[in-house]
Design a protein around this motif. Sequence first.
Motif, PDB file in Angstrom:
ATOM      1  N   ASP A  51      -2.481  -6.700   4.184  1.00 52.19           N
ATOM      2  CA  ASP A  51      -1.552  -6.797   3.217  1.00 52.19           C
ATOM      3  C   ASP A  51      -2.197  -5.510   1.987  1.00 52.19           C
ATOM      4  O   ASP A  51      -1.168  -4.920   1.575  1.00 52.19           O
ATOM      5  CB  ASP A  51      -0.957  -8.051   2.659  1.00 52.19           C
ATOM      6  CG  ASP A  51      -0.301  -9.079   3.556  1.00 52.19           C
ATOM      7  OD1 ASP A  51       0.185  -8.310   4.412  1.00 52.19           O
ATOM      8  OD2 ASP A  51      -0.409 -10.163   3.278  1.00 52.19           O
ATOM      9  N   ALA A  52      -3.174  -5.890   1.680  1.00 51.84           N
ATOM     10  CA  ALA A  52      -3.631  -4.747   0.534  1.00 51.84           C
ATOM     11  C   ALA A  52      -3.639  -3.301   1.169  1.00 51.84           C
ATOM     12  O   ALA A  52      -3.347  -2.518   0.420  1.00 51.84           O
ATOM     13  CB  ALA A  52      -5.003  -5.095   0.404  1.00 51.84           C
ATOM     14  N   TYR A  53      -4.172  -3.297   2.363  1.00 55.24           N
ATOM     15  CA  TYR A  53      -4.116  -1.697   3.032  1.00 55.24           C
ATOM     16  C   TYR A  53      -2.561  -1.284   3.068  1.00 55.24           C
ATOM     17  O   TYR A  53      -2.279  -0.223   2.809  1.00 55.24           O
ATOM     18  CB  TYR A  53      -4.623  -1.840   4.442  1.00 55.24           C
ATOM     19  CG  TYR A  53      -6.196  -1.746   4.375  1.00 55.24           C
ATOM     20  CD1 TYR A  53      -6.794  -0.633   5.010  1.00 55.24           C
ATOM     21  CD2 TYR A  53      -6.912  -2.786   3.724  1.00 55.24           C
ATOM     22  CE1 TYR A  53      -8.013  -0.497   5.148  1.00 55.24           C
ATOM     23  CE2 TYR A  53      -8.483  -2.693   3.869  1.00 55.24           C
ATOM     24  CZ  TYR A  53      -9.158  -1.821   4.542  1.00 55.24           C
ATOM     25  OH  TYR A  53     -10.539  -1.523   4.572  1.00 55.24           O
ATOM     26  N   ALA A  54      -1.423  -2.209   3.130  1.00 51.05           N
ATOM     27  CA  ALA A  54      -0.341  -1.879   3.232  1.00 51.05           C
ATOM     28  C   ALA A  54       0.288  -1.237   2.155  1.00 51.05           C
ATOM     29  O   ALA A  54       0.930  -0.380   1.950  1.00 51.05           O
ATOM     30  CB  ALA A  54       0.664  -2.877   3.906  1.00 51.05           C
ATOM     31  N   ILE A  55      -0.043  -2.276   1.147  1.00 46.73           N
ATOM     32  CA  ILE A  55       0.612  -1.751  -0.143  1.00 46.73           C
ATOM     33  C   ILE A  55      -0.226  -0.526  -0.820  1.00 46.73           C
ATOM     34  O   ILE A  55       0.248   0.281  -1.486  1.00 46.73           O
ATOM     35  CB  ILE A  55       0.510  -2.927  -1.246  1.00 46.73           C
ATOM     36  CG1 ILE A  55       1.367  -2.685  -2.554  1.00 46.73           C
ATOM     37  CG2 ILE A  55      -0.682  -3.340  -1.749  1.00 46.73           C
ATOM     38  CD1 ILE A  55       2.832  -2.234  -2.306  1.00 46.73           C
TER      39      ILE A  55
END
Length: 531
Positions: A410-414
């Motif tokens: 999720d962090a990579y995505a945002i």
Amino acid sequence: MAEAQRQKTVVVGAGPVGSLAALYAAQRGHEVEVYELRNDLRDPSTTPLNFTKSINLALSTRGITALQNSGNDTLLDHVFDATIPMRGRMIHGRRPSGELYETAQDYDAHGRTIYAIDRAGLNGRLLDILEQLPNVTLFFNYKMTGADFRRRKAWFEVQDGPKDKKASDAPRERLPEIEIDFDFMIGADGAHSPVRHHLMKYVMMDYQQHYIDTLWCEFQIKAQTPEDVPGDDKDAAFRAKFAISPNHLHIWPGKDFMFIAIPSDDGSFTCTLFMPAAEFAHLEATQDDGVTLPAFFDCHFPGVTQLISPADLIASFRRNPHLPLISVNCKPYHFQASAVIVGDAAHAMVPFYGQGMNAGLEDVRVLFELLDKHATVESNSPAGEEDAASTNAANRALALAEYSALRVPDAYAINDLALHNYTEMRASVLSPTYRLRKFLEEQLSVHVPWLGWATKYSRVSFGNERYSEVVRKSEFQGRVLLGGLVGTVGVPVLSGLVFLLMHRRKVTGFLGSVARHAKYIAVWAANGFKR
């Protein structure tokens, strides 16, 4: 039987994310200690780490949900008292005729808003609440210098050095250092996190930091002095303080840079210039003439010099630092049951999606939900205190492992979304293609709600779906829209082309036949029409 010893949780970093983590831990009965490098953040004289105020914050659903679940009934009401709803972007520009214009682009077809909020106000409220709790102790001016996550010990240097300039210029003696024990450490200490630095010694951490070729500098649109507003019309008096709409994020887009303005509840706007380093260097080299900077703004950000005087523009450009923007990705976020990193310490991101703080606050909510999920409650357990502590540590290790597995993608995505949104804000907002897709997705969301359709922005800002899931759904919607457009526009066009090709063949054949017959007739005529 003696009462079991309470878990000692140490939080490093007293910003909004660290303070919320301390509040979550305190509400669960932990003995909480918070260590902060800076002076008390509620003190106006405290110098922020970036030596400036910060890029204004936008509070959205993820952050609101995290605050709601904090266990403090008054926190959210107090926070909302100092927020301003922003329903969309206001795009500023100049027409070919020279006329200034502004065009609103709502964030959401259903009327939902994000909220402009002052970081210091939110931070101060959280610290006020923590200070009142008997199981929380705040330590300011403590610099983390070391950690042993196997033995669960950490060391902090007490920053009580000389305050006056003459004394500070003298050679500094070694400052006193303290050693502390802990059961669990939460690192919420920013993009250049000492907790993450020491964590790398204990886990095989993949780590990447990236500076984009953009610097930022802060400016301000001052509040207006309301005149001729009826004394009993509070709403009109409030709006009269603002030089431009208080309910929008204002953007002056450019191809390679942009200028934005976010409202504050005192009537002012905190403004930020984002621009490549080479452009900053050029303006720095020419700023002494007092002409170049205002002329630059008049050319690229029409109307700004009517809101900020040229003198104030120049003063802010000279006084405020020109700071870099960093993006950080790493994994995993934890070591066994001892430590975890959250917020910017785990995933610092550029500010263009307004999700940095929201993602950090969401980290806290998700982390403690997982800790609760894996916790073992044994009200009548015959086990001794040592066995209970061992069980708690084992359960915490499972929770932290799940936290890393869940939050890393999720962090990579945002982080990626934030980087891409810079292009959208400074350029795509003017693109017909961007506006067409936004319009189609909003119409589907409003008129065919059972499809579950939504814009990527609304999924990010007005829901709690995982960021990675938002990306997956958005990409799917993009493929469907592209296929739909091909089907709606492409098939008729393709059919028309096929028809024309077939028709062309017939016409070409007919004309060829006519040409052949014309040649025959010409020869026949030359022979006097004799066979």
